[in-house]
Design a protein around this motif. Sequence first.
Motif, short mmCIF file in Angstrom:
data_model
loop_
_atom_site.label_atom_id
_atom_site.label_comp_id
_atom_site.label_asym_id
_atom_site.label_seq_id
_atom_site.Cartn_x
_atom_site.Cartn_y
_atom_site.Cartn_z
N ALA A 109 30.95 16.36 39.93
CA ALA A 109 30.27 15.06 39.96
C ALA A 109 31.00 14.12 39.02
N GLY A 110 31.99 13.44 39.53
CA GLY A 110 32.87 12.59 38.75
C GLY A 110 34.26 12.66 39.32
N ILE A 111 35.20 11.97 38.68
CA ILE A 111 36.54 11.89 39.26
C ILE A 111 37.49 12.93 38.67
N GLY A 112 37.43 13.17 37.37
CA GLY A 112 38.39 14.08 36.73
C GLY A 112 38.05 15.53 37.00
N VAL A 113 39.06 16.35 37.27
CA VAL A 113 38.84 17.78 37.52
C VAL A 113 39.68 18.62 36.55
N ASP A 114 39.84 18.12 35.33
CA ASP A 114 40.59 18.86 34.31
C ASP A 114 39.95 20.21 34.03
N ASN A 115 38.64 20.32 34.27
CA ASN A 115 37.90 21.54 33.94
C ASN A 115 37.87 22.54 35.09
#
Length: 526
Positions: A73-79
Motif C-alpha cells: 500500500a504505497g509506491i516504494g517496495v524497498d521492503n
Amino acid sequence: MAPRVLIADKLSPAAVDIFKQRGVEADVKTGLSKDELLKIIGDYDGLAVRSATKADKDVIAAAAKKLKVIGRAGIGVDNVDIPAATAAGIVVMNTPFGNSITTAEHAIAMMFACARQLPAADLSTQAGKWEKNRFMGVELYGKTLGLIGAGNIGSIVADRALGLKMKVVAYDPFLSPERAVEMGVEKVELDQLLARADVITLHTPLTDKTRNILSAENLARTKKGVLIVNCARGGLVDEAALRKLLDEGHVGGAAFDVFVEEPAKENVLFGAENFIATPHLGASTVEAQENVALQVAEQMSDYLLTGAVTNALNSPSVTAEEAPRLKPFVALAEKLGGFAGQMVDFGIKAIDIAYEGEVSALNTRPLTAAALSGVLRPMLEDVNMVSAPAVAKERGITVSESKQDDSPVYESLVRITITTEKGKRSFAGSLLAGAPRVVEVKGMDLDAPFAPTMLYVNNLDKPGFIGNLGALLAEAGVNIATFNLGRVAAGEDAICLVGVDQDPDAALLGKIQALPHVKEARALRF
C-alpha cells in the motif's frame, strides 16, 4: 475455499471491508516480529504491507508453497525482495497513484516553507520575538524549478509549479520529448539542470544509478542560494556534503521528508541553518492513506479471484475486463508450451511465440509468460508465469513474439517454435469451444484435445501400426481415452497423439519404440 490474506501493517479498516465484500478472508496481525511472521505466512495466499513489514527472502521462502501475491500500500517496495518473489512465482504489486497528489503537495509545501523559512519564523514568533528583519525569504514567481524525475509525482509537481508561474526544467532519461511538451517542461541533461535551477526537487526511486545523484560534486555545481527539496527517497542526496554547503551558505536552504536511515533520530543535517525536516510524511494525509489501502485491497482481490494483474512490478498487467477473455488463451499457451518443453531434449537457445488471428489483438504478454512457463517447467519444476520470463533471461534464452491479424484456418492460433542446438521444432494450438487443442506438430495437421497423460508417437504411415499400438496398450492395461492422427501423406511421416487413462511406464515406451517404422515415442503429462 476462499483465498486468505494477511494484513501485516496498519491499513484503513475500509481495506478489510473490501476484502470481505469480495469474498477474501483477511486477518489483521500488525507488529509481528520476523519469527512470528515466518511461522504463519505459509497459511496465506496474499500479504498486504506498508513499509514496516519486511518481505525478505526468508519470509518469501517460508511462504513460497502458497503465497501468490504481495501488495504494498504505497509506491516504494524497498521492503520487498522482488527477485526472490519473482523466483518463487509471487506477484508483487504496489499502488503508485494512490498517494501521488499528497506526496506532490508535500513537496510544494516544503518548497514554500524553505523559501520563506516558515518553521524557524514560527518558532521565533511564538517564543515572543519579533524578528521581522531576520527572515528574508525568496519569491518563487519566475524562478526555475529543476525536477529530477518526471514520472507520476514529478509531473504533478511540475503542473503545480507552472501554476505558480515558475519555469520548469526536468532531467529524466525516460522522459520523451513529446511528453515533456505535453507537461509544459523543458527536458534537459543533469548538468544543465544543476546550472540553471533555483529550486531542485527529487522524484525518482532509489537505484544504483540514482543513489547520491546529488553527490558532493553535483551539489557544488548548483547555483548559489539553490533550494533543495527531497520527498522521494533517502540516499538520493549526499547528506554530509549538503550540510557542508548549507553551513557555507552555497545552498540557501533544504527541506527533507526522507533520510538515508529512518527513523532518523539523529542526522548530520539536523540543526543546520534553514534546514526543514519532516518524518516521512509524503503520503500522510487521510485521503492518501484511504486511497492506497482501498487500491491494494481491490488489486489483491482481483488477482486472487479473477487473475487480473494491476500495478505489478514483476508480471504483465491484465485488466479485470481482459482476464476472462485471456483465461482460455493462457491455458492454451501454457499447455502448448508444456507440450513443446517435453518434446525437447537439448539446450534451448530461443523461443518464438507467434499469434495469429483474433488472439493477436489481445494483450499477449501474459500469454507469452504462460507459454514460457510451460516450456521451462519440464526442466525447472517450480517455474510459473511470474518467474518464467526472468528465468529464460537468466539462462540466455532469446524470447520473441510475432503477430499477424489473419489465420488461414482458425479464428485464433498460437504457434511455439523452439530453437535448440540440434535445430527447430514447432507446435501450434487453438481453442475449440474454449478448450485448448493441439492442431499442428512437425508441420503435420491434426486436432487433439489435451489430456492429463498423453502418448506421442512419430512413425512412418504404414498399415498395421495402429493395431500393433492398440495391442501393446491393451496388454499393458492402458486404456485409450482419445486417439488423434496426423500425417504428411500416405506412407510418409506421421504422428499420433493418444490420451490415456494410465501412465505409460518406461517398459511400455520401449516396446512402442521397438515397433516397426516408429521413430519416436514419448509420454507427455499435463
